[in-house]
Structures are given as C-alpha cells and as structure tokens.
Motif scaffolding. Structure first.
Motif, short mmCIF file in Angstrom:
data_model
loop_
_atom_site.label_atom_id
_atom_site.label_comp_id
_atom_site.label_asym_id
_atom_site.label_seq_id
_atom_site.Cartn_x
_atom_site.Cartn_y
_atom_site.Cartn_z
N GLU A 45 -3.47 8.86 -2.96
CA GLU A 45 -4.46 9.94 -2.77
C GLU A 45 -3.98 11.17 -3.52
N ASP A 46 -4.85 11.77 -4.34
CA ASP A 46 -4.44 12.94 -5.12
C ASP A 46 -4.71 14.27 -4.41
N ASP A 47 -5.39 14.26 -3.28
CA ASP A 47 -5.59 15.47 -2.48
C ASP A 47 -4.39 15.58 -1.54
N ALA A 48 -3.44 16.46 -1.89
CA ALA A 48 -2.17 16.54 -1.18
C ALA A 48 -2.34 16.85 0.31
N GLU A 62 0.19 9.75 -5.99
CA GLU A 62 -1.01 10.46 -6.43
C GLU A 62 -1.81 9.72 -7.49
N ASN A 63 -1.22 8.67 -8.08
CA ASN A 63 -1.91 7.95 -9.15
C ASN A 63 -1.34 6.54 -9.28
N GLU A 82 2.54 6.33 -10.06
CA GLU A 82 3.38 6.60 -8.89
C GLU A 82 3.31 5.44 -7.90
N ASP A 134 -7.62 6.03 -2.79
CA ASP A 134 -8.79 6.84 -3.10
C ASP A 134 -9.42 6.29 -4.38
N LEU A 145 -9.30 9.28 -8.62
CA LEU A 145 -8.02 9.99 -8.72
C LEU A 145 -8.06 10.93 -9.91
N LYS A 146 -7.28 12.00 -9.84
CA LYS A 146 -7.25 12.99 -10.93
C LYS A 146 -6.70 12.37 -12.21
N SER A 151 -6.41 8.31 -13.99
CA SER A 151 -6.07 7.30 -13.01
C SER A 151 -7.31 6.85 -12.26
#
Length: 188
Positions: free
Chosen positions: A21-24, A45-46, A49, A65, A68-69, A72
């Motif tokens: 998930e890229d929303d920390a 986050e991607n 990772e 998710d 992803l930003k 990704s």
C-alpha cells in the motif's frame, strides 16, 4: 521437544501478512490492526519492495492496493506474489473498483477483490472465503449507462497503467474532465 523444534513450530504457525500500500497512513493503521490480531505485518509501497520482502520472509497472506504510485501496478504485484507462492492468499483493495480489474486480479492469483473502504474484518473474511459459492443472488437489474461508462473508463485507465493524461487522450476527453469523473466515482 527441543527448543529449536518449538521455535520452528512457532514460526510455521505465525501468520505473516505482506501489505502493499502506498498510502503510508492507511498502511500503518491497517498494519497495526492486523498486528493486534496476531499477524506479523510486512509493509511495502510497490512491487519492488514487495519482491524484496519475499527474500527473507514467507508470508501466507497479502493485501495489495490496485493503484500504486509511480509505475507500480497492483495487478503486477498480485502476479509476482502468486508466482512466488501459489498458496498465498492475496486480497486486492481498491478505491477504483471495476469488473475488468476484478476479473484480472482473480485470474492473476488473488483470492478476493474488495472495494475501499474495507476494514480488517472485511479482509480477514475475504481470506476465509476463498471458495466460490453458488448461493450468491443474481439480480435482474440491467447495467446502467453510468456503470458502463465507468467500466470503459476504468478499462482504459488499467491499459494505460492509470496514466490519466494518456487515458483521457484515448477516451477523447480533456484531462480535467476525466479527473473530475474519477473524483466523483471514487469510492472513499
């Protein structure tokens, strides 16, 4: 039983969850919730990772998710995770749900696909409900024009890896118009 055997059994019974998930803030909140339920949570986050986390860990569960930003893709992550361990239970979360991406996520190895907002209870229920059921009610309601439009927009978005400018070009609409439509349709 030796101490080593006890440790090995504890590790094998440990529930390890990979959260991509890229929303920390959301990742921390969801991760803490799963930790309170006895999971050891790995955060990524991607796709890169997530792949790196698999080097030293063997999660039995993953929550990914869809959007992803950067470059990704959640679908690419699902595919990579499933190739790594076909037994891993993978749930896809998205604020941009569509039939097209749900079908692709399942084809690539996800066991369930949930629209945001979803909480820990929903996700654990999805892990437990892997097998399909014929008991789901089939409705007679026809698909609306708005739903068909949203499905087409989301298909084009997925084809362009969620690049709004390119998707708008392919859809023949202004970028701001597409951004407004996405903001109206987004499940929060």
């Amino acid at each position: 039983m030796t101490t080593e055997a006890v440790l090995d059994e504890a590790v094998s019974n440990e529930r390890v969850l990979l959260l991509v998930e890229d929303d920390a803030a959301f990742a921390r909140t969801l991760g803490r919730s799963f930790e309170r339920r006895g999971y050891r949570v790995l955060l990524a986050e991607n796709v890169d990772e997530a792949s790196a986390a698999l080097i030293d860990n063997s999660p039995g569960y993953a929550v990914v998710d869809l959007k992803l930003k950067g470059n990704s893709s959640g679908l690419a992550c699902v595919q990579m995770l499933h190739q790594h361990d076909p037994e891993m239970l993978i749930v896809v979360l998205t604020g941009f749900a569509s039939i097209n991406t749900a079908v692709e996520a399942i084809k690539l190895g996800a066991c369930q696909y949930l629209a945001k907002p979803s909480n820990t209870d929903d996700i654990e229920a999805a892990f437990d409900h892997v097998a399909g059921t014929a008991e789901v009610e089939v409705t007679n309601r026809a698909t609306s024009v708005k739903t068909l439009e949203w499905e087409h927009i989301h298909t084009v978005l997925a084809e362009t890896d969620f690049n709004i400018s390119e998707a708008a070009r392919r859809l023949g609409m202004h970028r701001r118009t597409l951004a407004r439509k996405l903001e109206k349709q987004r499940v929060k």
